[in-house]
Design an enzyme around this catalytic site. Structure first.
Site, PDB file in Angstrom:
ATOM      1  N   LYS A   1       0.827  -1.214   0.000  1.00  0.00           N
ATOM      2  CA  LYS A   1       0.000   0.000   0.000  1.00  0.00           C
ATOM      3  C   LYS A   1       0.858   1.259   0.000  1.00  0.00           C
ATOM      4  O   LYS A   1       2.037   1.241   0.338  1.00  0.00           O
ATOM      5  CB  LYS A   1      -1.000  -0.052   1.158  1.00  0.00           C
ATOM      6  CG  LYS A   1      -2.117  -1.053   0.820  1.00  0.00           C
ATOM      7  CD  LYS A   1      -3.279  -1.053   1.745  1.00  0.00           C
ATOM      8  CE  LYS A   1      -4.350  -1.995   1.172  1.00  0.00           C
ATOM      9  NZ  LYS A   1      -5.411  -2.312   2.125  1.00  0.00           N
TER      10      LYS A   1
ATOM     11  N   ARG B   1      -3.338 -10.386   4.279  1.00  0.00           N
ATOM     12  CA  ARG B   1      -3.740 -10.409   2.870  1.00  0.00           C
ATOM     13  C   ARG B   1      -2.604  -9.802   2.070  1.00  0.00           C
ATOM     14  O   ARG B   1      -2.298  -8.623   2.245  1.00  0.00           O
ATOM     15  CB  ARG B   1      -5.030  -9.597   2.713  1.00  0.00           C
ATOM     16  CG  ARG B   1      -5.571  -9.511   1.299  1.00  0.00           C
ATOM     17  CD  ARG B   1      -6.840  -8.654   1.277  1.00  0.00           C
ATOM     18  NE  ARG B   1      -7.379  -8.534  -0.071  1.00  0.00           N
ATOM     19  CZ  ARG B   1      -6.917  -7.684  -0.983  1.00  0.00           C
ATOM     20  NH1 ARG B   1      -5.922  -6.873  -0.701  1.00  0.00           N
ATOM     21  NH2 ARG B   1      -7.448  -7.652  -2.189  1.00  0.00           N
TER      22      ARG B   1
HETATM   23  N1  PMM Z   1      -7.389  -3.953   0.508  1.00  0.00           N
HETATM   24  C1  PMM Z   1      -7.705  -3.905  -0.792  1.00  0.00           C
HETATM   25  C2  PMM Z   1      -8.735  -4.705  -1.324  1.00  0.00           C
HETATM   26  N2  PMM Z   1      -9.407  -5.562  -0.530  1.00  0.00           N
HETATM   27  N3  PMM Z   1      -9.777  -6.514   1.579  1.00  0.00           N
HETATM   28  C3  PMM Z   1      -9.489  -6.580   2.894  1.00  0.00           C
HETATM   29  N4  PMM Z   1     -10.170  -7.443   3.684  1.00  0.00           N
HETATM   30  N5  PMM Z   1      -8.508  -5.818   3.449  1.00  0.00           N
HETATM   31  C4  PMM Z   1      -7.784  -4.929   2.721  1.00  0.00           C
HETATM   32  O1  PMM Z   1      -6.913  -4.238   3.299  1.00  0.00           O
HETATM   33  C5  PMM Z   1      -8.068  -4.811   1.330  1.00  0.00           C
HETATM   34  C6  PMM Z   1      -9.094  -5.638   0.797  1.00  0.00           C
HETATM   35  C7  PMM Z   1      -6.962  -2.972  -1.694  1.00  0.00           C
HETATM   36  O2  PMM Z   1      -5.754  -3.525  -2.095  1.00  0.00           O
HETATM   37  P1  PMM Z   1      -5.555  -4.309  -3.516  1.00  0.00           P
HETATM   38  O3  PMM Z   1      -5.887  -3.321  -4.600  1.00  0.00           O
HETATM   39  O4  PMM Z   1      -4.141  -4.726  -3.520  1.00  0.00           O
HETATM   40  O5  PMM Z   1      -6.461  -5.490  -3.569  1.00  0.00           O
END
Ligand code: PMM
Length: 289
Positions: A216, A256
């Site tokens: 991030k 994640r």
């Molecule tokens: N961050 C993203 C998308 N989905 N879901 C959860 N549970 N927690 C998160 O921090 C989260 C998520 C955004 O990041 P990405 O674009 O790399 O998927």
């Protein structure tokens, strides 16, 4: 999958965005074969779940319609689950979640914590599946304006507590609920660091906690070069691994991440050295009964 929620952890969720525009992997897995191949590799690298998202949630992103979102994710979910890969669906739309569960997904990862779609609780309850309730204040287009807190940790904890109460009131069993502080969602870099430093206060909710810091922008800003330019996403992996180990050592149930192998390897080191905790481990590790 209920067992996964009850697992002492750490659970590793691998990210698979089938979007043209996600901040880290946008556009790379838009093609079905590439997406399925990457999902299989994430599983082989040790992911307990592969988290499939069809709509970008990066700050400022415009929304797409539900049909487009479903068309992106469903074929990938079908093929991955047929190959034996456990899948979660990253959506805040009940219709998409319902179709994804029908296609074989086992977990709903809802970045809105149930706020975006009033029908989500029913879908999750009827499916009996785990539900990740992430802290959220509004859609990507406007979330930068919503990053205002009295104390970010107590405010996030209280708002997650409300989401939990609403889920329970809708009939979702406590042992299907996972919470997530939602790093970067209506949060500045300072907020993200504060939440990371005070995870035990979020664990006081009594629910398994998922931590999603991977690549991030606040990590990019931390690692900015002498010219002040943020480190690009590809150079944020060591920092991501550090966040994973620190979060798990602080009591997080899962992380994640995009680069599953790096985090799995680091967590193996953590386990081999006796799973040291930054704070005493809580008895049970699940919701109060
Ligand atoms: N961050 C993203 C998308 N989905 N879901 C959860 N549970 N927690 C998160 O921090 C989260 C998520 C955004 O990041 P990405 O674009 O790399 O998927």
């Amino acid at each position: 999958m209920t067992d996964l929620v009850r697992a002492p952890g750490p659970v590793v969720m691998g990210v698979l965005n089938v979007t043209p525009d996600s901040f880290s992997d946008g556009g790379r897995y838009a093609d079905l074969d590439a997406a399925v191949g990457h999902g299989v590799r994430l599983r082989e690298a040790g992911a307990h779940l592969v988290d499939i998202g069809g709509e970008s949630t990066r700050p400022g992103a415009e929304r797409i319609d539900a049909v487009t979102e479903a068309e992106r994710v469903l074929p990938v979910i079908r093929e991955l689950t047929a190959a034996g890969v456990p899948v979660s669906i990253d959506t805040s739309r009940a219709r998409v979640a319902e179709a994804a569960l029908g296609a074989g997904a086992a977990v709903v990862n809802d970045v809105s914590g149930g706020l975006a779609d009033p029908d989500m609780a029913r879908v999750v309850r009827d499916a009996g599946c785990p539900w990740v309730l992430m802290h959220w204040r509004g859609h990507s287009r406007k979330m930068r304006d919503l990053a205002s807190y009295t104390d970010v940790v107590t405010d996030v904890r209280d708002e997650l507590g409300q989401r939990i109460d609403e889920a329970l009131a809708a009939g979702v069993p406590a042992d299907r609920i996972v919470v997530d502080p939602g790093l970067g969602f209506a949060k500045t870099a300072v907020h993200n660091w504060e939440l990371s430093a005070r995870l035990p206060e979020l664990l006081d909710l009594g629910y398994p906690l998922l931590f999603g810091a991977s690549r991030k922008s606040y990590l990019g800003r931390l690692l900015a070069g002498a010219d002040g330019a943020p480190r690009p996403t590809a150079g944020r992996e060591a920092a991501t691994v550090a966040t994973s180990v620190l979060a798990v050592a602080a009591g997080a149930w899962g992380v994640r991440v995009h680069d599953v192998r790096a985090t799995v390897d680091a967590l193996a080191v953590w386990a081999a050295t006796g799973s040291p905790r930054l704070v005493p481990a809580r008895a049970g590790g699940g919701p109060p009964t």
